[in-house]
Design a protein around this motif. Structure first.
Motif, short mmCIF file in Angstrom:
data_model
loop_
_atom_site.label_atom_id
_atom_site.label_comp_id
_atom_site.label_asym_id
_atom_site.label_seq_id
_atom_site.Cartn_x
_atom_site.Cartn_y
_atom_site.Cartn_z
N PHE A 221 53.24 35.15 54.40
CA PHE A 221 53.76 36.15 53.46
C PHE A 221 55.23 36.38 53.73
O PHE A 221 55.60 36.83 54.82
CB PHE A 221 53.01 37.48 53.61
CG PHE A 221 51.63 37.50 53.03
CD1 PHE A 221 51.42 37.68 51.68
CD2 PHE A 221 50.53 37.33 53.86
CE1 PHE A 221 50.15 37.70 51.15
CE2 PHE A 221 49.25 37.35 53.34
CZ PHE A 221 49.05 37.54 51.99
N ILE B 32 55.74 40.64 44.70
CA ILE B 32 54.52 40.11 44.10
C ILE B 32 54.01 41.18 43.14
O ILE B 32 53.72 42.30 43.55
CB ILE B 32 53.45 39.78 45.16
CG1 ILE B 32 53.95 38.67 46.09
CG2 ILE B 32 52.14 39.35 44.48
CD1 ILE B 32 52.99 38.33 47.22
N ASP C 255 51.31 41.01 40.99
CA ASP C 255 49.86 41.10 40.81
C ASP C 255 49.21 40.28 41.93
O ASP C 255 49.42 39.07 42.02
CB ASP C 255 49.47 40.55 39.43
CG ASP C 255 47.98 40.57 39.17
OD1 ASP C 255 47.22 41.04 40.05
OD2 ASP C 255 47.55 40.11 38.10
N TYR C 256 48.43 40.94 42.77
CA TYR C 256 47.82 40.26 43.92
C TYR C 256 46.52 39.54 43.56
O TYR C 256 45.91 38.92 44.43
CB TYR C 256 47.54 41.28 45.02
CG TYR C 256 48.79 41.82 45.67
CD1 TYR C 256 49.48 41.10 46.63
CD2 TYR C 256 49.27 43.08 45.33
CE1 TYR C 256 50.62 41.60 47.22
CE2 TYR C 256 50.42 43.60 45.93
CZ TYR C 256 51.09 42.85 46.87
OH TYR C 256 52.22 43.36 47.46
N CYS D 46 45.85 35.87 44.76
CA CYS D 46 45.94 35.51 46.18
C CYS D 46 44.62 35.02 46.76
O CYS D 46 44.60 34.11 47.60
CB CYS D 46 46.43 36.71 47.01
SG CYS D 46 48.13 37.20 46.67
N GLU D 47 43.53 35.61 46.34
CA GLU D 47 42.24 35.35 46.99
C GLU D 47 41.87 33.88 46.99
O GLU D 47 41.42 33.34 48.01
CB GLU D 47 41.14 36.17 46.31
CG GLU D 47 39.79 36.04 46.99
CD GLU D 47 38.73 36.94 46.37
OE1 GLU D 47 37.56 36.82 46.76
OE2 GLU D 47 39.08 37.76 45.49
N HIS E 258 52.93 43.08 51.78
CA HIS E 258 51.92 42.38 50.97
C HIS E 258 50.58 42.34 51.71
O HIS E 258 49.52 42.56 51.11
CB HIS E 258 52.39 40.97 50.65
CG HIS E 258 53.68 40.91 49.90
ND1 HIS E 258 53.94 41.70 48.81
CD2 HIS E 258 54.79 40.15 50.10
CE1 HIS E 258 55.15 41.43 48.34
NE2 HIS E 258 55.69 40.50 49.10
N LEU F 147 47.02 44.20 50.61
CA LEU F 147 45.76 43.45 50.49
C LEU F 147 44.74 43.88 51.54
O LEU F 147 43.62 43.36 51.56
CB LEU F 147 46.04 41.96 50.63
CG LEU F 147 46.73 41.29 49.43
CD1 LEU F 147 47.32 39.95 49.82
CD2 LEU F 147 45.74 41.13 48.28
N PHE G 142 53.34 32.70 50.21
CA PHE G 142 53.43 33.80 49.26
C PHE G 142 54.76 34.52 49.45
O PHE G 142 55.30 34.58 50.56
CB PHE G 142 52.30 34.82 49.49
CG PHE G 142 50.92 34.33 49.21
CD1 PHE G 142 50.56 33.88 47.96
CD2 PHE G 142 49.95 34.34 50.20
CE1 PHE G 142 49.27 33.45 47.69
CE2 PHE G 142 48.66 33.91 49.95
CZ PHE G 142 48.32 33.46 48.69
N ASP H 142 53.20 32.19 43.44
CA ASP H 142 53.20 33.60 43.06
C ASP H 142 52.21 33.77 41.92
O ASP H 142 51.37 32.88 41.69
CB ASP H 142 54.61 34.11 42.72
CG ASP H 142 55.20 33.50 41.44
OD1 ASP H 142 54.52 32.68 40.77
OD2 ASP H 142 56.35 33.85 41.11
N ASP H 143 52.26 34.90 41.21
CA ASP H 143 51.24 35.14 40.19
C ASP H 143 51.40 34.25 38.96
O ASP H 143 50.49 34.16 38.14
CB ASP H 143 51.24 36.61 39.77
CG ASP H 143 52.61 37.09 39.31
OD1 ASP H 143 53.62 36.59 39.83
OD2 ASP H 143 52.66 37.98 38.45
#
Length: 212
Positions: free
Chosen positions: A6, A11, A13-14, A17-18, A36, A40, A99, A130-131
């Motif tokens: 990270f 960022i 919208d997280y 990431c998952e 970040h 999370l 990220f 990124d998103d």
């Protein structure tokens, strides 16, 4: 060994990431990237940086958890993300997900994107995400997964990329050559299948999956 890094870029919208974090063996936060991880609900395995861009509260929050911290002088040759990458390589990483490396500072974003080449040459698969974007550099083969209609651009990083073959795209190519100084016919290609392939015989190619 898969390592998540990270860095400090924004960022929005997280939610993305998952999927990228699945199967991670270690998490490294670089300076402001700590925010970040905290957003999370993640405790990183390591923290690095000069800590000139993070809040003292977040730093103290993680210090209280006894997470290993490597602090560096503000005047240094490396960016904080580079310090995180060096640590990941020291740990034996063979795959990196970066990220917070795409942001408002174009110089940092461009440097981070070009750093993917150095990692590829070390045998490490690295993605800058990124998103809205997933950026990777390849020199041989890549399978691209997504939804039909997803945007994928293939842009030369070396002066010339030869033997480019794109299958599973709306605009396929067969044994094509793209050059850095003007051939951008492969920008904003579109997935025609949920699984497509990219092959090249010579050179280095950016592969960028994007969303508007």
């Amino acid at each position: 060994m898969k390592v998540i890094i990270f860095a400090g870029a924004k960022i929005n919208d997280y939610g993305f990431c998952e999927n990228y974090m699945d199967g991670a063996d270690a998490v490294i936060c670089c300076d402001a990237g700590m925010r970040h991880a905290k957003a999370l609900g993640i405790d990183p395995d390591y923290i690095v940086g000069d800590f000139d861009s993070t809040s003292p509260e977040i730093l103290e929050y993680y210090k209280a958890k006894n997470i290993p911290i490597r602090q560096f002088p503000t005047r240094k040759d490396e960016t904080d993300m580079e310090l995180g990458i060096f640590l990941a390589l020291e740990l034996g990483a063979t795959e990196l997900v970066l990220f917070g490396g795409i942001g408002d500072r174009f110089d940092h974003t461009l440097a981070n994107a070009h750093y993917l080449l150095s990692l590829l040459k070390k045998g490490v698969r690295a993605r800058l995400v990124d998103d809205k974007n997933c950026v990777e550099v390849i020199d041989k083969h890549l399978t691209v997964e997504g939804k039909v209609g997803d945007l994928v651009s293939t842009i030369p990083l070396s002066m010339e990329v030869k033997g480019i073959t794109l299958k599973g795209f709306s605009y396929p190519l067969t044994d094509a050559t793209l050059t850095l100084d003007g051939d951008y016919i492969a920008v904003s290609n579109v997935l025609a299948e949920e699984m497509a392939t990219i092959d090249i015989s010579e050179g280095y190619l950016f592969v960028i999956q994007s969303k508007d």
